[in-house]
Design an enzyme around this catalytic site. Sequence first.
Site, PDB file in Angstrom:
ATOM      1  CG  ASP A  65      12.343  -5.145  -6.013  1.00 58.09           C
ATOM      2  OD1 ASP A  65      13.290  -4.378  -6.187  1.00 58.09           O
ATOM      3  OD2 ASP A  65      11.690  -5.624  -6.962  1.00 58.09           O
ATOM      4  CE  LYS A 119      10.420  -1.385  -7.581  1.00 56.05           C
ATOM      5  NZ  LYS A 119      10.975  -2.708  -7.931  1.00 56.05           N
ATOM      6  CE1 TYR A 163       6.607   6.588   8.101  1.00 57.98           C
ATOM      7  CE2 TYR A 163       7.566   6.173   5.953  1.00 57.98           C
ATOM      8  CZ  TYR A 163       7.066   5.701   7.144  1.00 57.98           C
ATOM      9  OH  TYR A 163       7.010   4.361   7.378  1.00 57.98           O
ATOM     10  CG  ASP A 166       8.921   2.054   8.442  1.00 54.78           C
ATOM     11  OD1 ASP A 166       9.343   1.373   9.398  1.00 54.78           O
ATOM     12  OD2 ASP A 166       7.816   2.612   8.455  1.00 54.78           O
TER      13      ASP A 166
END
Length: 420
Positions: A283, A230, A161, A307
């Site tokens: 995930d 991640k 972002y 998000d």
Amino acid sequence: MASVYDSVEVPEDGAAIEVVDPESDDLDVPDNPIIPIIYGDGIGTDVGPAAQTVLQAAAEATGREINWMRVLAGESAREKYDENLPADTIDAMREFKVSIKGPLTTPVGAGFRSLNVALRKRLDLYTNMRPTFHMEGVPSPVSRPDQMDMVTFRENTEDVYAGIEWEAGTDEVEAVREFVEQEMGYDDIHDGPVGIGIKPISEFGTKRLVRKAIDYALEHDRDSVTLVHKGNIMKFTEGAFRDWGYEVAEEYGEGVITEDTLWEERDGEPPEDAVVVNDRIADNMLQQILTRTPQYDVLAMPNLNGDYLSDACGAQIGGLGIAPGANIGDGLFLAEPVHGSAPKYAGQDKVNPTAMILSGRIMLEYMGWNDAAGLIRDALEETISSKQVTYDIERQISGGTKLSTSDFAGKVADTIHDLA
């Protein structure tokens, strides 16, 4: 007042909220604060006034008064100032410290990737906080929505972002490609047109976000803070987020314990009243919010993960139409609903204002008005449970009474006064 405004009327009555300690969000809040409000675009003109009705009722029911200061951004600002984020609006939010806004739409060619992101950056509102909980009577796609009670802390200024990217086919992107391939020795970019972006995650940005999350957990008797990343793939950005997050946890001493220490030294038994800091791969976390919902309390994560995860949490409690949010900096606060501006419904007095009302509830909690905030939640839940709802919920239940946006807000306000 310290600021001079070109086209904004400052309420004659009321006083500014003062910051005692920016780092701890310690405020001096009068019983008659001046609070800037942006209705926003699209349905903001419906949900903004509805939220005002409910928030004012909660204030009055607890012996207080909110003095609203209407400021502009988006379409309404363009009409008056010929720009999307006028200085009046930014100055008012800085001066009066606590604000609330509806949804904003970034117009094509406006010079901003996102008005919401631009506003957060201008004010350095680096924490996006979204509490997600189910209210009785709201239809949900899962069998046990009552198990969802999480608070997501999303870093608000970095990650993808930050907007550092170059378009395929431009001279700029080819210069970046040449540097990456020839100077950095990375030659695995496919031939042909390619877009390239940079993902910054800093120690500074990470640590101040994680501190907000841990402080919240300690103040609200939450059991755990989970760092969602991640890092198994992006080792030097999201992996660093995890490592820096654990460094913050180590700063707290006995009140905070890491998951590794918990099992190595205490066989899985946390000290009484301690917050356990752990981490999960993003995930896998998307799966676990469904399969192990009760095990998680507070989630802290980089911008993009936040998000995804916060929206996924919102889906379990009935959707983004009832999902609240807030943006927090050091001594600055901006409440805002999660949903968008839905322009096709603008001005029809039909959409559900619950998300903006609940965002205002977070605002009242931040101000220390916990009694007023509690009345709002109780009144919303009682109104929805009685099946007096807006069209989005009425069409999913049997025997409901469909109310307009304004009538629903009026009903909630009346219920607040009945409960007080």
